[in-house]
Design a protein around this motif. Structure first.
Motif, PDB file in Angstrom:
ATOM      1  N   GLN A   1      29.822  63.356 -45.492  1.00  0.00           N
ATOM      2  CA  GLN A   1      29.491  62.164 -46.266  1.00  0.00           C
ATOM      3  C   GLN A   1      29.896  62.316 -47.729  1.00  0.00           C
ATOM      4  N   SER A   2      30.128  63.547 -48.160  1.00  0.00           N
ATOM      5  CA  SER A   2      30.573  63.796 -49.535  1.00  0.00           C
ATOM      6  C   SER A   2      32.084  63.676 -49.681  1.00  0.00           C
ATOM      7  N   ASN A   3      32.801  63.511 -48.571  1.00  0.00           N
ATOM      8  CA  ASN A   3      34.258  63.536 -48.610  1.00  0.00           C
ATOM      9  C   ASN A   3      34.823  62.215 -49.120  1.00  0.00           C
TER      10      ASN A   3
ATOM     11  N   GLU B   1      19.829  64.573 -49.011  1.00  0.00           N
ATOM     12  CA  GLU B   1      20.717  65.215 -49.971  1.00  0.00           C
ATOM     13  C   GLU B   1      21.958  65.731 -49.254  1.00  0.00           C
ATOM     14  N   VAL B   2      23.125  65.445 -49.819  1.00  0.00           N
ATOM     15  CA  VAL B   2      24.376  65.902 -49.236  1.00  0.00           C
ATOM     16  C   VAL B   2      25.038  66.884 -50.188  1.00  0.00           C
ATOM     17  N   ALA B   3      26.185  67.416 -49.789  1.00  0.00           N
ATOM     18  CA  ALA B   3      26.816  68.488 -50.569  1.00  0.00           C
ATOM     19  C   ALA B   3      27.125  68.058 -51.999  1.00  0.00           C
ATOM     20  N   HIS B   4      27.625  66.839 -52.155  1.00  0.00           N
ATOM     21  CA  HIS B   4      27.939  66.314 -53.490  1.00  0.00           C
ATOM     22  C   HIS B   4      27.250  64.964 -53.630  1.00  0.00           C
ATOM     23  N   ASP B   5      26.001  65.025 -54.063  1.00  0.00           N
ATOM     24  CA  ASP B   5      25.145  63.838 -54.087  1.00  0.00           C
ATOM     25  C   ASP B   5      25.274  63.149 -55.438  1.00  0.00           C
ATOM     26  N   ARG B   6      26.401  62.467 -55.639  1.00  0.00           N
ATOM     27  CA  ARG B   6      26.675  61.852 -56.932  1.00  0.00           C
ATOM     28  C   ARG B   6      27.811  60.847 -56.772  1.00  0.00           C
TER      29      ARG B   6
ATOM     30  N   THR C   1      31.438  59.743 -57.378  1.00  0.00           N
ATOM     31  CA  THR C   1      32.695  60.459 -57.586  1.00  0.00           C
ATOM     32  C   THR C   1      33.787  59.474 -57.969  1.00  0.00           C
TER      33      THR C   1
ATOM     34  N   GLU D   1      26.073  66.040 -43.921  1.00  0.00           N
ATOM     35  CA  GLU D   1      25.904  66.329 -45.349  1.00  0.00           C
ATOM     36  C   GLU D   1      27.179  66.891 -45.985  1.00  0.00           C
TER      37      GLU D   1
END
Length: 650
Positions: free
Chosen positions: A86-88, A284-289, A291, A83
């Motif tokens: 995967q936001s990276n 849900e991950v740290a930045h679920d959007r 980018t 989580e």
């Protein structure tokens, strides 16, 4: 022979016994399957409602084994849980680059959480890649992102869990090439024992050249020594084993090896489209959007900020490219939020146009826009108002220091008036909470500067309350968050050490005792973790013994506050004969060699020294993106120009 068989039959029986099993399964939407990637070259450049469909822009790539179609396989690790990793954005970019390169495939790897690590070690399950569930040890390359200092022990845990020797000198051609890149690669020496190679600079510029050279060397059956020598010829590639310590400076072992590694840099950022079909995670991950990166680089020149130096110069994407990418990305993912990211998003020369066009395009769709960084002025609030609409959750401002004198020392070119005006406008426009970021321990700081944090926060809070109707004053909240200054390489403050731990604690006490309004919540970063960061961030190769020892004593997930154990680090330092306090507090003279002198971010050491002298004289410098050149050296040394709105600055 490298193993490529899936270990899924070994993994699956244990998934009901571990926390968040979705961390370890594949088949998310847009995940690569090994099939040829479908592309679509047309552009929309439209301000209308989203007109693309998922079928025309995207395809499900779930399932299959990427190795079936690839002669060269790369596994990319983010050294933290799914989580977080995967936001990276870097992982997403590298993943797309290699998977669209002929004859190559890339898969994702994340460090399992503690419960899964225990299961894997108990049942001899090696670290595996997510897409195919095949062992990482069977890949050609094991690429590892180096996001921050405290990821070091996670990196060793991942290498060992993969069944790969943790030291480069113990590996053969039967093992994957372990390659690092990212911000921490600009001082690679603390991790140099564990990596075969580092890529310095922007991965999009160097990665495919590296892959092609590596693949050719493997095809020609070169020895590992020959392979590493060949890779060292690539601009931006650093091979630690080809360098030795000579009179406190690292020098190449052979005259054919470059004495300095220059970072690779993308000269035309507008020609590099963002990732518009990112993987959509199950959980849900740290930045679920979605980018979208607006620009790369920052030239505001804050003297404490490493990112502002190593990512120079500023190169913006054009408004058309950004609008088109948002439309494509939303059609391809179904996200309900778009984050427009950069080191300073509201500094984009076309940001007002971009936000107005996005507002028209997304009106009525329920899709929100976020700007993670706000300018401390009225323009920044105008942009925030455009973004927020009816959703006014919170704003973040970073004055960094409590007095103008100290802000001038660190070249933070904002004033108290900027902050007060921004707060007044924000709360008058409907915001009811904001966060103020400060640092303690900055060079030149006095107790008056620390008390100034409380006084400035109180004045900002009073301005906020005065800006809202009487009946809403009880809803006004403000948070003051304080970090401990950590000196970093390639900055004007690289020569000075962190203040002593006892002094950090004393200064925090001074701040806590300063009278702050009860409506202001105060928090501060753990000084213990900041001390470890300071010890490692400016160290040389000697730090690798400390990192290895603390990992062997059980340290991992050090960036997680509940997992960090200061005693483990102290015991490890004692065991290898190092002093963490001495490492963290060390001062270098301007004349002596620095452990990272052989790594160049393009900004000259002469410029950094000049900026350090200007800080002592309490003099500020201008932003060269919008003012005159300040001769940092990056544009001339790397033959790259500042580009605003996709065009070179005149």
């Amino acid at each position: 022979m490298k193993k490529t068989e899936s270990v899924w039959p070994l993994i699956e029986p244990h998934l009901t016994k571990v926390e968040r099993p979705s961390r370890y399964i594949n088949h998310e939407y847009n995940a690569y399957s090994g099939s040829p990637r479908q592309t679509n070259d047309h552009s929309c450049h439209t301000d209308n409602h989203l007109s693309h469909t998922r079928d025309s822009l995207c395809h499900s790539r779930a399932g299959g084994n990427p190795s079936e179609h690839s002669r060269y396989r790369a596994a990319f690790l983010y050294p933290d849980t799914y989580e977080i990793g995967q936001s990276n954005a870097a992982i997403a970019i590298l993943y797309q680059l290699v998977n669209t390169h002929e004859g190559c495939s890339a898969e994702r790897v994340f460090l399992p959480w503690l419960d899964m690590i225990d299961v894997m070690r108990k049942h001899d399950i090696p670290l595996f890649a997510l897409e195919s569930a095949t062992p990482v040890a069977g890949f050609d390359m094991f690429g590892i992102t180096l996001p921050h200092t405290l990821a070091a022990t996670n990196i060793l845990e991942a290498i060992d869990l993969a069944g790969i020797p943790i030291k480069s000198c113990d590996r053969t051609l039967e093992h994957p090439l372990v390659v690092g890149g990212g911000p921490e690669a600009f001082n690679p020496e603390p991790l140099s024992s564990f990596f075969d190679a580092f890529m310095i600079g922007e991965g999009e510029e160097v990665l495919l050249e590296f892959v092609d050279t590596h693949r050719r060397c493997l095809d020609q059956r070169m020895s590992k020594a020959e392979l590493l020598l060949e890779l060292s010829k690539i601009e931006g590639v650093y091979i630690p084993s080809l360098y030795k310590l000579d009179h406190n400076a690292l020098r190449p072992k052979d005259e054919s090896i470059p004495t300095r590694i220059n970072k690779r840099v993308i000269k035309d950022f507008d020609k590099l489209p963002p990732v518009t079909d990112p993987i959509v995670p199950f959980a849900e991950v740290a930045h679920d959007r979605l980018t979208i990166e607006l620009l790369r680089g920052c030239t505001r020149g804050c003297r404490f900020c490493q990112a502002g130096m190593i990512y120079r110069p500023v190169r913006e994407r054009s408004a058309d490219m950004i609008i088109d990418s948002v439309a494509r990305g939303l059609a391809c993912t179904g996200f309900d939020e778009v984050s427009l990211v950069s080191l300073s998003s509201t500094d984009h020369s076309q940001i007002e146009q971009i936000l107005k066009r996005l507002h028209r395009m997304l009106s009525g769709t329920g899709v929100g826009i976020s700007l993670p960084s706000q300018r401390l002025d009225a323009f920044g609030i105008d942009m925030a108002r455009l973004v927020a609409g009816e959703k006014k959750t919170g704003l973040t401002f970073a004055p960094e220091a409590g007095t103008q004198r100290l802000r001038d020392i660190i070249n933070k070119n904002v004033t108290e008036k900027n902050l007060i005006d921004a707060v007044e406008q924000a709360y008058a426009a409907g915001w009811r909470r904001c966060k103020l970021y400060f640092m303690i321990g900055l060079p030149g700081e006095t107790d008056e500067d620390i008390i100034g944090i409380a006084e400035l926060a109180n004045r900002a809070y009073a301005a906020a309350k005065d800006s809202v109707p009487d009946g809403q004053r009880g809803n006004v909240r403000m948070t003051v968050s304080v970090a401990v200054f950590v000196p970093k390489s390639h900055t004007p403050f690289q020569w000075g050490g962190q203040i002593a731990r006892e002094e950090i604690d004393r200064r925090i006490t001074v701040l806590r005792n300063a009278k702050m309004h009860k409506g202001i919540d105060l928090s501060w970063h753990d000084p213990a973790t900041s001390r470890i960061e300071a010890a490692i961030s400016r160290a040389g190769r000697e730090a690798s013994t400390l990192i290895e020892e603390v990992w062997r004593q059980g340290a991992k997930f050090d960036a997680w506050s509940e997992r960090f154990n200061e005693l483990l680090w102290e015991n490890a330092a004692d065991a290898v004969g190092l002093d963490i306090s001495a490492m963290a507090e060390r001062n270098y003279s301007i004349e002596e060699p620095l452990p990272w002198d052989h790594i160049s971010c393009g900004v000259s050491k002469k410029f950094l020294a000049k900026e350090y002298d200007r800080s002592l004289a309490i003099e500020t410098s201008t932003d060269c993106s919008f003012d005159r050149c300040i001769a940092c050296g990056v544009c001339t040394d790397l033959d790259v120009d500042i580009k605003l709105g996709g065009e070179s600055r005149a």
